[in-house]
Every structure is written in structure tokens, then in C-alpha cells.
Design a protein around this motif. Structure first.
Motif, PDB file in Angstrom:
ATOM      1  N   TYR A 186       0.833  -1.212   0.000  1.00  0.00           N
ATOM      2  CA  TYR A 186       0.000   0.000   0.000  1.00  0.00           C
ATOM      3  C   TYR A 186       0.867   1.261   0.000  1.00  0.00           C
ATOM      4  CZ  TYR A 186      -4.845  -1.553   0.388  1.00  0.00           C
ATOM      5  OH  TYR A 186      -6.100  -2.050   0.126  1.00  0.00           O
ATOM      6  N   MET A 189       2.108   1.847  -3.420  1.00  0.00           N
ATOM      7  CA  MET A 189       1.006   2.364  -4.238  1.00  0.00           C
ATOM      8  C   MET A 189       0.795   3.855  -3.968  1.00  0.00           C
ATOM      9  SD  MET A 189      -2.803   0.804  -4.404  1.00  0.00           S
ATOM     10  CE  MET A 189      -4.164   1.894  -4.131  1.00  0.00           C
ATOM     11  N   ALA A 190       0.875   4.243  -2.692  1.00  0.00           N
ATOM     12  CA  ALA A 190       0.655   5.651  -2.337  1.00  0.00           C
ATOM     13  C   ALA A 190       1.723   6.538  -2.963  1.00  0.00           C
ATOM     14  CB  ALA A 190       0.665   5.809  -0.819  1.00  0.00           C
ATOM     15  N   VAL A 192       3.605   5.947  -5.606  1.00  0.00           N
ATOM     16  CA  VAL A 192       3.435   6.001  -7.061  1.00  0.00           C
ATOM     17  C   VAL A 192       2.262   6.936  -7.403  1.00  0.00           C
ATOM     18  CG1 VAL A 192       2.861   4.658  -9.120  1.00  0.00           C
ATOM     19  CG2 VAL A 192       4.457   3.734  -7.461  1.00  0.00           C
ATOM     20  N   SER A 193       1.203   6.893  -6.590  1.00  0.00           N
ATOM     21  CA  SER A 193       0.041   7.763  -6.831  1.00  0.00           C
ATOM     22  C   SER A 193       0.446   9.234  -6.780  1.00  0.00           C
ATOM     23  CB  SER A 193      -1.042   7.524  -5.786  1.00  0.00           C
ATOM     24  OG  SER A 193      -1.454   6.198  -5.807  1.00  0.00           O
ATOM     25  N   LEU A 195       3.393  10.447  -7.427  1.00  0.00           N
ATOM     26  CA  LEU A 195       4.163  10.721  -8.646  1.00  0.00           C
ATOM     27  C   LEU A 195       3.215  10.901  -9.838  1.00  0.00           C
ATOM     28  CD1 LEU A 195       6.819  10.947 -10.214  1.00  0.00           C
ATOM     29  CD2 LEU A 195       6.919   8.458 -10.326  1.00  0.00           C
ATOM     30  N   ILE A 196       2.176  10.063  -9.891  1.00  0.00           N
ATOM     31  CA  ILE A 196       1.198  10.177 -10.982  1.00  0.00           C
ATOM     32  C   ILE A 196       0.529  11.553 -10.937  1.00  0.00           C
ATOM     33  CG2 ILE A 196      -1.054   9.327 -11.779  1.00  0.00           C
ATOM     34  CD1 ILE A 196      -0.092   6.505 -10.953  1.00  0.00           C
ATOM     35  N   GLN A 200       0.709  14.148 -13.940  1.00  0.00           N
ATOM     36  CA  GLN A 200      -0.493  14.693 -14.597  1.00  0.00           C
ATOM     37  C   GLN A 200      -0.440  16.210 -14.643  1.00  0.00           C
ATOM     38  OE1 GLN A 200      -3.468  12.662 -12.190  1.00  0.00           O
ATOM     39  NE2 GLN A 200      -4.095  11.404 -13.919  1.00  0.00           N
ATOM     40  N   LEU A 203       2.162  17.154 -17.351  1.00  0.00           N
ATOM     41  CA  LEU A 203       1.755  16.823 -18.722  1.00  0.00           C
ATOM     42  C   LEU A 203       0.509  17.579 -19.178  1.00  0.00           C
ATOM     43  CD1 LEU A 203       2.253  12.936 -18.693  1.00  0.00           C
ATOM     44  CD2 LEU A 203       3.696  14.612 -19.839  1.00  0.00           C
TER      45      LEU A 203
ATOM     46  N   TYR B  17      15.387   5.016 -11.313  1.00  0.00           N
ATOM     47  CA  TYR B  17      14.507   6.201 -11.276  1.00  0.00           C
ATOM     48  C   TYR B  17      13.977   6.517 -12.677  1.00  0.00           C
ATOM     49  CZ  TYR B  17      16.503   7.139  -6.639  1.00  0.00           C
ATOM     50  OH  TYR B  17      16.897   7.055  -5.343  1.00  0.00           O
ATOM     51  N   MET B  20      11.338   4.094 -13.710  1.00  0.00           N
ATOM     52  CA  MET B  20      10.106   4.379 -12.956  1.00  0.00           C
ATOM     53  C   MET B  20       9.381   5.589 -13.549  1.00  0.00           C
ATOM     54  SD  MET B  20       9.162   2.383 -10.614  1.00  0.00           S
ATOM     55  CE  MET B  20       7.903   3.467 -10.009  1.00  0.00           C
ATOM     56  N   ALA B  21      10.166   6.624 -13.876  1.00  0.00           N
ATOM     57  CA  ALA B  21       9.565   7.838 -14.457  1.00  0.00           C
ATOM     58  C   ALA B  21       8.902   7.500 -15.788  1.00  0.00           C
ATOM     59  CB  ALA B  21      10.636   8.907 -14.637  1.00  0.00           C
ATOM     60  N   VAL B  24       5.607   5.780 -15.534  1.00  0.00           N
ATOM     61  CA  VAL B  24       4.490   6.628 -15.112  1.00  0.00           C
ATOM     62  C   VAL B  24       4.118   7.628 -16.210  1.00  0.00           C
ATOM     63  CG1 VAL B  24       3.850   8.487 -13.515  1.00  0.00           C
ATOM     64  CG2 VAL B  24       4.845   6.388 -12.632  1.00  0.00           C
ATOM     65  N   PHE B  25       5.137   8.291 -16.784  1.00  0.00           N
ATOM     66  CA  PHE B  25       4.864   9.374 -17.746  1.00  0.00           C
ATOM     67  C   PHE B  25       4.317   8.834 -19.077  1.00  0.00           C
ATOM     68  CE2 PHE B  25       7.148  11.909 -14.769  1.00  0.00           C
ATOM     69  CZ  PHE B  25       6.738  13.205 -14.992  1.00  0.00           C
ATOM     70  N   ALA B 205      -3.366   5.530   0.494  1.00  0.00           N
ATOM     71  CA  ALA B 205      -3.071   4.096   0.495  1.00  0.00           C
ATOM     72  C   ALA B 205      -2.181   3.705   1.671  1.00  0.00           C
ATOM     73  CB  ALA B 205      -2.402   3.709  -0.825  1.00  0.00           C
ATOM     74  N   LEU B 227      -5.505   5.752  -4.589  1.00  0.00           N
ATOM     75  CA  LEU B 227      -5.939   6.082  -5.951  1.00  0.00           C
ATOM     76  C   LEU B 227      -6.868   5.007  -6.509  1.00  0.00           C
ATOM     77  CD1 LEU B 227      -5.249   8.431  -7.953  1.00  0.00           C
ATOM     78  CD2 LEU B 227      -3.735   6.823  -9.094  1.00  0.00           C
ATOM     79  N   LYS B 228      -6.606   3.746  -6.139  1.00  0.00           N
ATOM     80  CA  LYS B 228      -7.459   2.646  -6.611  1.00  0.00           C
ATOM     81  C   LYS B 228      -8.885   2.816  -6.077  1.00  0.00           C
ATOM     82  CE  LYS B 228      -8.474  -1.585  -8.178  1.00  0.00           C
ATOM     83  NZ  LYS B 228      -9.923  -1.531  -8.081  1.00  0.00           N
ATOM     84  N   GLY B 252      -5.194   7.638 -14.218  1.00  0.00           N
ATOM     85  CA  GLY B 252      -3.905   7.317 -13.598  1.00  0.00           C
ATOM     86  C   GLY B 252      -3.706   5.835 -13.333  1.00  0.00           C
ATOM     87  N   ALA B 255      -1.037   3.980 -15.515  1.00  0.00           N
ATOM     88  CA  ALA B 255       0.325   4.308 -15.050  1.00  0.00           C
ATOM     89  C   ALA B 255       0.623   3.574 -13.746  1.00  0.00           C
ATOM     90  CB  ALA B 255       0.450   5.814 -14.847  1.00  0.00           C
ATOM     91  N   GLN B 256      -0.361   3.525 -12.856  1.00  0.00           N
ATOM     92  CA  GLN B 256      -0.172   2.843 -11.571  1.00  0.00           C
ATOM     93  C   GLN B 256       0.133   1.360 -11.798  1.00  0.00           C
ATOM     94  OE1 GLN B 256      -1.799   4.436  -8.230  1.00  0.00           O
ATOM     95  NE2 GLN B 256      -0.165   3.183  -7.432  1.00  0.00           N
ATOM     96  N   ALA B 259       3.621   0.908 -13.406  1.00  0.00           N
ATOM     97  CA  ALA B 259       4.671   1.199 -12.416  1.00  0.00           C
ATOM     98  C   ALA B 259       4.809   0.043 -11.430  1.00  0.00           C
ATOM     99  CB  ALA B 259       4.350   2.495 -11.675  1.00  0.00           C
ATOM    100  N   HIS B 260       3.673  -0.538 -11.027  1.00  0.00           N
ATOM    101  CA  HIS B 260       3.740  -1.678 -10.100  1.00  0.00           C
ATOM    102  C   HIS B 260       4.424  -2.876 -10.755  1.00  0.00           C
ATOM    103  CE1 HIS B 260       0.312  -0.305  -7.212  1.00  0.00           C
ATOM    104  NE2 HIS B 260       1.299   0.546  -7.314  1.00  0.00           N
ATOM    105  N   ILE B 263       8.109  -2.253 -10.679  1.00  0.00           N
ATOM    106  CA  ILE B 263       8.651  -2.465  -9.328  1.00  0.00           C
ATOM    107  C   ILE B 263       8.750  -3.966  -9.032  1.00  0.00           C
ATOM    108  CG2 ILE B 263       8.169  -2.173  -6.851  1.00  0.00           C
ATOM    109  CD1 ILE B 263       6.890   0.536  -7.626  1.00  0.00           C
TER     110      ILE B 263
END
Lengths: 214, 286
Positions: A186, A189-190, A192-193, A195-196, A200, A203, B17, B20-21, B24-25, B205, B227-228, B252, B255-256, B259-260, B263
Motif C-alpha cells: 500500500y 502504491m501511495a 506512485v500515486s 508521482l502520478i 499529470q 503533462l 529512477y 520508474m519515471a 508513469v509518464f 493508500a 488512488l485505486k 492514472g 500508469a499505476q 509502475a507496479h 517495481i
């Protein structure tokens, strides 16, 4: 002058400055970090004065809200000043009176509630019937009961962890590891969220100000 | 093989890094869309609870977060506000975090304007207050004792929506969007356990695992985790209303997910590399 665009650019440039730390420490990162710390401190001082001190103390004391001055507010006002006494070593002991009041009130208010909410209710939640609710319900309840009992056995140190006790403690630590793993998942996930969210912003808010629409 | 493993073992963290970027991007820039199946669970429970309330119910929403956790919690605020207004419920907004009051105003005005909800008839923003647990206890006997006026300075006695709302017992549901303390803990402890008001919520989360225990005991009616959770709720709000915009969290999720996967790939490669090199290292040492 379009203040919204200026705000977006400021946010984007500071974001990139902070992310530059991922490459290595540099003056841009330091600048953004110090700016953030300074701005935060200033923001909180002003916010505390206008949203905490003024409405909850000054307006009540002077009657600025309902026209009736409440002179009892002098008491918390004096205790508030006692907190500042920490800055003067000769009378620093006065701050303990204010702290004692805060700790006493907090403990008195939350002791019973915390016990009820986080202890008794949770114990009640683990005393579940192993029958009913179908096969999945049975499995879920069994995991809860066995997991809690074995977890508690792991923290029972008055008996050596060997034999049945050792096996139960082993199962307990396994349950704990699964819980830590889920918790860490979790956390990932937080992060990464977050960063998202910032991606956003870069972008879809920042790039369009340069005419780049994705 | 050994050289490759040694290279992987000493890979520059900046390459990680960078990957990872990119993970996501790129999905965001390419607007990848992943399906978000919503089964039964805490998100669905919260949705169903709101759905089951009679129209015109008063729902207290506590916005206990700040801009640092906006990416996770603001989409929940928007989706919940959309759902509440579309079901004809009324929102009483407040915050134990100073900046939560501004973020709630943003969500309420944006969604309210689009759905025709009117301030003081359909929603009131009481603003920020200090005290958390103490304030909730006081609101149990009188909301006006804590909030004599709303965020804009309008006295609560002159607000039509609050005419029959005196204390917490007049509230049909409390929803707390929490980024930490004060937040869900205080609401469960005081509003639910002391006054018997149903409490639901959404959280980052990071803090979701600690609040799951409240679901098992019935102390919370539902929970959106990270976010989920926000994307789940957006999906449920859009069910049957295909014209509704996608929301903030749903885009998002691709991307999530990617990214997972990246990882997980790092974890697997790292462990394989470590195990093989470590075993060989031990073998050579012997």
C-alpha cells in the motif's frame, strides 16, 4: 498578466528542481527545499493567527462574533502565554502547567474512547463464529481466529518458543510478515500515486501553457 | 551470465529512477486506458450505503487532508460529491486540516455548479476548525457551538439547510477523507462509537491497512483506499452514465499498474541476482 499561468510555471519549475535531487544533490534542489521550508513556516504562522487564534480566542474574548465578550477566555489566554515561557529560561517551568492541562485533557478525553474503539471493539471483532456465511466466510473467520491467536502467541515470552508453542509462534510471525507486506504494498502504491499526480500536472497543466497538448 | 548479474547487482539507482519515471509518464502521455473491475468490497459498500440513504439526507463530509495528498484524495472528494448531489443528498462540509477547507470549496463549487446544487440549500461549507476529537464531542451536542458561522461568515442560524440540523444525531452519514491525524480515527472514535452515527471514508493508500480493521468490526460502513479506491468510486458513479467525464483517478490507473509491474520486476531481478551471486560467493569462499 495571467496569474494562473504564472502559478503553473512556478509549480512546474519547483517540481523539476525538487526531482533533480534524484540525479544528485544540487543548488536548484537546495533552493527549492529552503523555499518550501520558509514558505511553509510563514504560511502556518499566518494561518494559525487568522484561523485559530483570532476566531477561537480573540473574537470570543472581545465579543467580535456575537457582541458578548467572554472574559473566561483570559484563562486559556494565560495558559497560552505560559507555553511561550519556554523561551525565557528563568520562567520556563510555567510552560509545564500549560502542557499538563493539554496532556490531562487529552488523556481524559481519549482514554475511554481509545480503549473502546481500538481495543474492545477489535477484540469483539475477532470473536467470530466459524460456522455460517458459506465456505469463504468460514475460511475468512478461520484465518482471523488462527491469525490473531498465533500472533498473540508470538508475543508471549514467558514460555520458550518450542513444540506447539513454537509452531504457533512461527505461524504468528508468518501472519505478521504477510500483514507487513500488504502494508508495504500500500505504501508503494501511495508513493506512485503521488508521482502520478505530479506527472499529470506537468503533462496536462504545464505543457499546454507552451502549446503542447498531449 | 555472471558479468550480467554483476552489472545488475551494481546498477546505478538513477537508471531505476528513469525507468520508474518512464513507466508513469508514458502511459499518461499515451492516454492508456485499463479496465477497472469493481467487485464487492469496501468501495462498493460505501457506494451502496450512500445509494440506500433516502433523498435529502444530510451527509457530513470532513476534508482532512492538504495539497500534498491531493492526487489520492481530491478525486475521491469529487466523485463522492457527484454521487451525493446526483442522489439528492445535502452536504455539510468541514475540515480539521486548514487547507482541507479550501480544497472542499473547490470540489463543492465545481461539482455543485455542474449538477445545479445550490449553496445553503444543497451544501454548506463550515470551514476549518481545530480540536478534532474535542470538537466532534462538542458537535454531538451542538454543531453551532463549534461553528457559529460558515466559512464565508454567514451565521448558521440563517442558513436554510441547517434549520433542522442541530447536532451529530441529525446527520445521516459521516464521510471523512483522511490523510492522517486528525482524521478517520477521531470520527470513528467519537462520532460512531460515542454517538452511533455511521462513518465511512477515504484515505491515502499508506494508511488504508490500519483502517481495514474498522470495516471488519462494523465501525465503518465503507472505505476508499488510495488512488485505486478513488478510481473504483469514479467507475461506480459512471455506471449507467456514460456521458459523465472520466474523473481524475481513472486515467492514472494504467500508469499505476505499469509502475507496479516495473517495481515487481525490479524486486524479482534483484532477488534472483542476490541469491545467485550470494550462493556463488559463498561457494567460492569455501
Amino acid at each position: 498578466m495571467n496569474w494562473e499561468v504564472i502559478g503553473i510555471w512556478l509549480g512546474a519549475v519547483l517540481t523539476l528542481m525538487l526531482y533533480s535531487f534524484l540525479y544528485r544533490d544540487n543548488p536548484f534542489y537546495k533552493f527549492a527545499e529552503h523555499l518550501f521550508v520558509g514558505m511553509s513556516a510563514a504560511y502556518w504562522v499566518i494561518y494559525s493567527i487568522y484561523n485559530v487564534l483570532k476566531p477561537n480566542f480573540w473574537d470570543e474574548l472581545t465579543g467580535a462574533g456575537d457582541g458578548t465578550p467572554d472574559y473566561l477566555m483570559i484563562i486559556p489566554g494565560v495558559f497560552g502565554l505560559f507555553m511561550l515561557a519556554r523561551l525565557i529560561p528563568r520562567i520556563a517551568g510555567l510552560s509545564r502547567l500549560a502542557l499538563a492541562m493539554i496532556v490531562g485533557t487529552g488523556a481524559g478525553l481519549s482514554l475511554v474512547s481509545t480503549l473502546q474503539t481500538n481495543c474492545l471493539s477489535q477484540i469483539e471483532g475477532t470473536i467470530v463464529p466459524l460456522t455460517g456465511s458459506g465456505t469463504m466466510g468460514f475460511i475468512n473467520n478461520l484465518i482471523i481466529v488462527v491469525g490473531v491467536v498465533c500472533g498473540l502467541v508470538y508475543f508471549f515470552f514467558s514460555k520458550p518458543h518450542d513444540g506447539i508453542t513454537g509452531k504457533a509462534a512461527g505461524a504468528g510471525i508468518t501472519v505478521l510478515m504477510v500483514a507487513f507486506g500488504a502494508s508495504f504494498g500500500y505504501t508503494v502504491m501511495a508513493r506512485v500515486s503521488l508521482l502520478i499526480g505530479q506527472a499529470q500536472f506537468l503533462l496536462f497543466d504545464w505543457l499546454p501553457t507552451m502549446g503542447i497538448n498531449l | 551470465m555472471r558479468k550480467l548479474l554483476e552489472k545488475l547487482d551494481k546498477v546505478d539507482r538513477r537508471i531505476i529512477y528513469l525507468l520508474m519515471a518512464l513507466s508513469v509518464f508514458l502511459p499518461l502521455a499515451l492516454r492508456l486506458n485499463y479496465p477497472i473491475p469493481v467487485g464487492s468490497g469496501p468501495s462498493r459498500d460505501l457506494f451502496d450505503t450512500i445509494d440506500s440513504l433516502p433523498a435529502g439526507s444530510v451527509v457530513l463530509m470532513s476534508y482532512d487532508y492538504d495539497p500534498s495528498t491531493m492526487p489520492e484524495l481530491q478525486p475521491m472528494a469529487v466523485a463522492l460529491t457527484q454521487h451525493l448531489f446526483s442522489r439528492g443528498h445535502r452536504i455539510l462540509a468541514m475540515a480539521f486540516w486548514p487547507q482541507g477547507a479550501s480544497l472542499s470549496q473547490e470540489a463543492l463549487t465545481a461539482v455543485g455548479d455542474s449538477l445545479g446544487a445550490v449553496q445553503y440549500r444543497d451544501w454548506v461549507n463550515l470551514g476549518y476548525t481545530v480540536g478534532a476529537g474535542v470538537s466532534i464531542v462538542r458537535m454531538g451536542s451542538s454543531i453551532r457551538a463549534v461553528y457559529p458561522q460558515d466559512r464565508d461568515g454567514t451565521p448558521c442560524d440563517s442558513i436554510p439547510m441547517l434549520r433542522h440540523v442541530q447536532n451529530l444525531r441529525d446527520i445521516d452519514l459521516v464521510i471523512c477523507l483522511s490523510a492522517g491525524d486528525p482524521g478517520i480515527h477521531a470520527w470513528v472514535m467519537m462520532a460512531h462509537d460515542r454517538f452511533g452515527v455511521p462513518v465511512g471514508g477515504g484515505c491515502t493508500a499508506v494508511s488504508a491497512p490500519e483502517f481495514y480493521t474498522y470495516l471488519g468490526t462494523g465501525q465503518m460502513v465503507g472505505l476508499l483506499g488510495g488512488l485505486k479506491g478513488a478510481a473504483d468510486y469514479e467507475t461506480m458513479v459512471r455506471e449507467g452514465r456514460e456521458n459523465t467525464p472520466a474523473g481524475l483517478a481513472t486515467p492514472g490507473m494504467a500508469a499505476q499498474s505499469i509502475a507496479h509491474l516495473v517495481i515487481m520486476g525490479f524486486i524479482v531481478i534483484g532477488n534472483i541476482t542476490y541469491l545467485i551471486l550470494h550462493r556463488r560467493g559463498r561457494g567460492e569462499a569455501r
